[in-house]
Design an enzyme around this catalytic site. Structure first.
Site, PDB file in Angstrom:
ATOM      1  CG  ASP A 267      -2.194   0.885   0.905  1.00 32.86           C
ATOM      2  OD1 ASP A 267      -2.155   1.672  -0.068  1.00 32.86           O
ATOM      3  OD2 ASP A 267      -3.190   0.824   1.652  1.00 32.86           O
TER       4      ASP A 267
HETATM    5  C1  BGC Z   1      -5.049   3.245   0.249  1.00 35.82           C
HETATM    6  C2  BGC Z   1      -5.282   2.211  -0.825  1.00 35.82           C
HETATM    7  C3  BGC Z   1      -5.158   2.829  -2.195  1.00 35.82           C
HETATM    8  C4  BGC Z   1      -3.820   3.501  -2.320  1.00 35.82           C
HETATM    9  C5  BGC Z   1      -3.568   4.113  -3.679  1.00 35.82           C
HETATM   10  C6  BGC Z   1      -3.800   4.076  -0.005  1.00 35.82           C
HETATM   11  O1  BGC Z   1      -3.730   5.151   0.858  1.00 35.82           O
HETATM   12  O2  BGC Z   1      -4.978   2.613   1.495  1.00 35.82           O
HETATM   13  O3  BGC Z   1      -6.540   1.613  -0.642  1.00 35.82           O
HETATM   14  O4  BGC Z   1      -5.337   1.847  -3.164  1.00 35.82           O
HETATM   15  O5  BGC Z   1      -3.726   4.520  -1.336  1.00 35.82           O
HETATM   16  O6  BGC Z   1      -4.346   5.212  -3.900  1.00 35.82           O
END
Ligand code: BGC
Length: 722
Positions: A267
């Site tokens: 993530d």
């Molecule tokens: C979130 C994810 C997301 C990623 C990319 C993160 O902060 O937890 O769910 O896919 O950002 O945008």
């Protein structure tokens, strides 16, 4: 491109080029991006080289056929091996045509609706040049304070698994190589992110391996069984180790036990955050932990690109780990057909036709209507078309009904409730006023609303939370409606007129302050672009509400977490109506949630009768059936969701008081009845034992059938040894 050619390509790449494939950067780093081109700024800020951008493997958040094509073109001019970029983005519940939030779709109990919504989202994203969506999010959720419950389909592993599969089917279709109207899916957040303590985002997760395996893991597994191409790690710890560096979880369960050989992405910033977690002393150690755990792509940190070479040079990391990761990324690019056509679905002409098309909006409207849940109706709904209606509240004329994670969704595209209502009845019969803002009010707004209410025969209140009150990092400790809206309800209730409340929100709320005051309550969630139209269809009875809660509504926040598949305890409170001493209870609130899992009303009424069981004994090799007859005793056609729950009355470890095992949605005309039969097989009785072995035990079981997890008919049977 055949597998062997990818192997050859890999051999031609330098170690540095290979490592650069593992970084994912946002659009500002790239020439050709609408917000890009100024490259030096972001590069300096992040502390990476221009070389890295030239060889990077994937881009986050680029979209629009023009932009993605430009970025790819510019990139391919510089990339020494002609390896195309992968474009990834968060297309969570729609691209431009926004569907209800996933929690709402969960309440449809309709996998087909979920699949269709994902197919539309995929199509709009694909023609805009996106290749991978960071969805579905399948984290099981039990705490409505957590802002991200809106992204999940709810509290049940069985239902979540069905939806996980449906979303994957919808996003990916059956042939990603040739069907360029689909995108690859990335299931997230592995694992157990939904169990953040106190409902506070990014917080500690602490649970037994049995609970992890039984409740939290099944939906991720289901997505992978459906062929989901990618997995994203979660921010939280799992058994003391951040998921992103958790070898037992990633190498052990995900790769070895489940055989997942697709791309695993961290993530955002999650590799670097292992330093803050306190399991890595610096970014180099964080990189080491992540690569050893099998994380292929580092989203938006410099940990991999600035450290992996050094770690290989000093012998801490074997180069074969890098090769493995690069191979998986290249294979995904090949599977998506990018080596043959690096622009894939991106097509400005198709984009104009497909994005926000009438056909897509029509599907969004249907799915939105299926996702609303009627929580209360003391005879005031459906609305009559000759009634004078005062539409009041901060959501009466508000396009903020898309919810968080709507990316390209535009509030101005949204059909507001007022617009939906005006399509149903004469303008002269509708007045509309705010009454107050979402969390602040002015005296004049209130006075105007009260005046309008006095003129009307029925009040329709449009209340709720703004989108930014749920979603990532948006948690609330108090999950009531904002005080100013509760005040509005109180003042209007005092007029003594029939009152309907329509709720637009991203989590189960504590409904005190509205549930007793309103004569009817419709939970519309954030219903998306066609929200106002779909809600009006339901309010006027053109459609009959059929949604069922996929997450319990707590009586108050003090009960949280409250979920239907809990354990009995040694001192259960058996009757909420009666005072019982020395049992597991609160002094000041009941144990039961305000609305249980599976609950939802209809304009029809359904009567359950003739429960029957084919045999009171079964063996592992023989199945039994349970059945019940359901009759529509109302005056309109309607849909009922007949639910089957099971309980193992005596296990080696304690078993939940109920577990959803099957359900059937049926449509009945007034007066019509249907007998529904469920088959119970031994595999439905298995669970994780003390040593985590997954099997059933002979003994007594209860089957429950009903319209929700509370109001059930029970039947007993015994599992014998074969
Ligand atoms: C979130 C994810 C997301 C990623 C990319 C993160 O902060 O937890 O769910 O896919 O950002 O945008």
């Amino acid at each position: 491109m055949a597998h062997i050619k990818i192997d050859e390509l890999l051999k031609k790449m330098t170690l540095e080029e290979k490592i650069d494939q593992l970084i994912q950067l946002a659009t500002p780093f790239y020439k050709g991006a609408s917000d890009g081109g100024q490259i030096t700024g972001p590069i300096e800020e992040m502390g990476i080289s221009e070389e890295t951008v030239r060889n990077s493997g994937s881009v986050l958040g680029a979209s629009g056929a023009k932009e993605t094509t430009n970025i790819q073109k510019e990139y391919l001019k510089d990339n020494p091996h002609g390896i195309p970029l992968l474009f990834m983005a968060d297309v969570v519940h729609g691209f431009r045509t926004i569907f209800p939030i996933p929690l709402a779709i969960g309440c449809s109990w309709d996998a087909d609706a979920a699949e269709r919504s994902a197919a539309v989202a995929a199509h709009e994203a694909a023609v805009s040049g996106v290749h991978v969506t960071f969805a579905p999010m399948v984290d099981l959720v039990r705490d409505p304070r957590w802002g991200r419950v809106m992204e999940s389909t709810g509290e049940d592993p069985y239902l979540n698994s069905l939806f996980a599969r449906a979303f994957v089917r919808g996003f990916q279709g059956s042939d990603l190589t040739n069907d360029h109207s689909r995108v690859a899916a990335c299931v997230k957040h592995f694992a157990a992110y939904g169990a953040a303590e106190g409902g506070r985002d990014y917080n500690t997760v602490e649970m037994s391996e049995r609970t992890l395996r039984e409740q939290y893991l099944p939906a991720y597994k289901a997505a992978l069984d459906e062929g989901c191409e990618m997995v994203m790690t979660s921010f939280n710890i799992v058994d003391g180790i951040p998921a992103t560096g958790n070898k037992p979880l990633m190498r052990g369960i995900l790769r070895e036990e489940w055989g997942f050989d697709g791309v695993l992405i961290s993530d955002w910033d999650a590799i670097r955050e292992m330093v803050d977690h306190g399991v890595a002393s610096d970014e180099a150690e964080a990189a080491l932990l992540a690569i050893e755990a099998g994380v292929d792509i580092d989203m938006m940190t410099r940990c991999y690109v600035n450290n992996l070479k050094k770690l290989i040079d000093n012998g801490a990391v074997d180069e074969s780990l890098i090769d493995e990761a690069v191979l998986r990324i290249l294979q995904l690019k090949a599977k998506l057909g990018l080596f043959e056509n690096p622009y894939r679905g991106a097509d400005e002409e198709r984009e104009k036709e497909v994005v926000l098309s009438d056909a897509n909006r029509k599907i969004a409207r249907e799915v939105a209507a299926k996702s609303c849940v009627l929580l209360k109706n003391d005879g005031v709904l459906p609305l009559k078309r000759d009634q004078k209606i005062a539409l009041i509240g901060p959501f009466a004329e508000n396009g903020d009904i898309l919810g968080s994670w709507s990316w390209h969704g535009k509030r101005e595209d949204a059909v507001t409730l007022r617009e939906g209502v005006l399509k149903k009845i004469d303008t002269s019969l509708v007045s509309s006023s705010k009454g107050c803002g979402i969390d602040v009010g002015k005296d004049e707004q209130l006075t105007a609303a009260i005046e309008a209410a006095k003129e009307a025969e029925i009040l329709v209140l449009a209340l709720g939370e703004r989108s930014e009150m749920s979603g990532e990092a948006n948690c609330r400790a108090d999950i009531r409606l904002p005080q100013v809206q509760i005040e509005l309800v109180r003042k209007l209730h005092a007029l003594g007129k029939p009152m309907v409340a329509v709720l637009f929100n991203g989590r189960p709320l504590d409904l005190h302050g509205v549930i007793d005051e309103a004569d009817a309550v419709l939970e519309a969630w954030f219903p998306g672009t066609e929200g106002g139209a779909a809600v009006a269809d339901l309010l006027f009875g053109d459609l009959n509400p059929s949604g069922r809660l996929s997450m319990s509504f707590p009586y108050s926040v003090g009960q949280v977490p409250v979920y239907y598949n809990s354990f009995n305890t040694g001192r259960p409170k058996t009757n909420d109506e009666v005072d019982q001493a020395y049992v597991s209870k609160y002094l000041d609130i009941p144990n039961s949630p305000l609305f249980p899992f599976g609950f939802g009303l209809s304009y029809s009424s359904f009567e359950y009768s003739n429960p029957a069981i084919s045999s009171h004994e079964m063996t592992p090799d023989s199945s039994i059936t349970v059945s019940v007859t359901i009759k529509n005793t109302g005056s309109v056609a309607g849909e009922e969701t007949v639910q089957l729950y099971l309980r193992d009355m005596s296990g080696e470890v304690v078993r939940p008081v109920k577990e959803l095992k099957a359900f059937k949605k049926i449509a009945l005309e007034p007066g019509q009845n249907e007998t529904i039969t469920f088959t119970i097989t031994e595999d439905m009785l298995r669970y994780h034992h003390a040593n985590l072995e997954y099997k059933s035990d002979p003994g007594l079981f209860t089957a429950f059938i009903g319209p929700n997890s509370r109001d059930v008919i029970s039947l007993s049977f015994t599992l014998k040894k074969s």
